[in-house]
Write an enzyme that holds these catalytic residues in place. Structure first.
Site, PDB file in Angstrom:
ATOM      1  CG  ASN A  25       3.319  -4.194  -8.051  1.00 42.77           C
ATOM      2  OD1 ASN A  25       2.289  -4.709  -7.640  1.00 42.77           O
ATOM      3  ND2 ASN A  25       3.338  -3.395  -9.111  1.00 42.77           N
ATOM      4  CE  LYS A  29       8.369   0.583  -0.002  1.00 44.84           C
ATOM      5  NZ  LYS A  29       7.929   1.744  -0.796  1.00 44.84           N
ATOM      6  CD  GLU A  56       4.364   7.709 -14.435  1.00 49.08           C
ATOM      7  OE1 GLU A  56       5.439   8.270 -14.139  1.00 49.08           O
ATOM      8  OE2 GLU A  56       4.293   6.720 -15.169  1.00 49.08           O
ATOM      9  CG  ASP A  85       6.991   8.160  -1.648  1.00 46.73           C
ATOM     10  OD1 ASP A  85       7.286   7.196  -2.373  1.00 46.73           O
ATOM     11  OD2 ASP A  85       7.500   9.285  -1.790  1.00 46.73           O
ATOM     12  CB  SER A  86       9.279   4.771   2.896  1.00 42.82           C
ATOM     13  OG  SER A  86       9.267   3.609   2.089  1.00 42.82           O
ATOM     14  N   GLY A 172      16.600  -2.893   0.172  1.00 48.97           N
ATOM     15  CA  GLY A 172      16.958  -1.491   0.006  1.00 48.97           C
ATOM     16  C   GLY A 172      18.306  -1.166   0.629  1.00 48.97           C
ATOM     17  CE  LYS A 194      13.188  -3.152   7.691  1.00 51.41           C
ATOM     18  NZ  LYS A 194      13.485  -3.458   6.286  1.00 51.41           N
ATOM     19  NE  ARG A 200       8.532  -0.591   5.024  1.00 47.64           N
ATOM     20  CZ  ARG A 200       9.528  -0.105   4.270  1.00 47.64           C
ATOM     21  NH1 ARG A 200       9.347   0.997   3.578  1.00 47.64           N
ATOM     22  NH2 ARG A 200      10.693  -0.701   4.231  1.00 47.64           N
TER      23      ARG A 200
END
EC number: 3.6.1.66
Length: 215
Positions: A25, A29, A56, A85-86, A172, A194, A200
């Site tokens: 969400n 990203k 989770e 997952d970063s 971030g 970017k 990514r």
């Protein structure tokens, strides 16, 4: 395994992907993934639009968390799902904040926010000479929840940590993540720049290459 859709609505290996649920969400990203995957003809649907709650992330590794999130979204939607997952890995902090990048300040009793995370990072690096760090991304794409052959891709974006923020783009740790080769922080880069060189972007190019091989 037959071509096309399987009985449960999932897409079989070898079939083209045209619609994928993004197991996140995070608006930042979503913008980055949508820009990169849209060019490949893949429609990305945020899991929130399909009322999928966040999964989770209890695992100690990026790849385990990415897979858990992708399978969770695929199970609840019946669609192929993509998860990442970063995080930021800092040499002087032995790889921290790592998988805890999004909630780094929370681990120390602070709030969950970019500002709090950055404040903790800068505080821990005060006086430290070694500022080397890299953004790391693992992507996991599953065609269905029980996909035994998930596609995994990864990317690393090397830089250094600044003491003071620079730039207004990104999210971030971007304002503190400096790229010597570009003489700019990640937050000073235009989104298109970017998207062309980030962790990514590297992982997505690897993933799209794998998809092309399967087509």
């Amino acid at each position: 395994m037959s071509e096309g859709r399987q009985g449960n609505g999932a897409i079989a290996s070898g079939s083209p992907l045209t619609k994928v649920v993004l197991a996140s969400n995070n608006a930042g990203k979503l913008r980055e993934f949508a820009a990169l995957l849209g060019a490949a003809g893949i429609e990305l649907i945020p899991q929130g639009e399909l009322n999928v709650p966040e999964a989770e992330e209890p695992h100690p590794t990026f790849v385990e968390n990415a897979l858990a999130k992708a399978r969770h979204a695929a199970k609840l939607t019946g669609l192929p799902a993509l998860a990442d997952d970063s995080g930021l890995c800092v040499r002087a902090l032995r790889g921290a904040p790592g998988v805890y990048s999004a909630r780094y300040a929370q681990l120390a009793g602070g709030e969950k926010s970019d500002a709090a995370n950055n404040a903790r990072l800068v505080s821990l690096l005060k006086g430290e000479a070694d500022r080397r760090a890299y953004y790391y991304c693992v992507l996991a794409l599953v065609r269905h929840a029980d996909d035994p052959e998930p596609l995994i891709a990864e990317g690393r974006w090397h830089g250094e940590i600044l003491d003071a923020p620079r730039g207004r783009h990104g999210f971030g740790y971007d304002p503190y993540f400096f790229l010597p080769s570009l003489n700019a922080s990640a937050a000073e880069l235009e989104p298109a720049v970017k998207n062309a060189g980030s962790h990514r972007a590297m992982a997505l190019r690897q993933l799209l290459a794998r998809l092309t091989e399967e087509a």
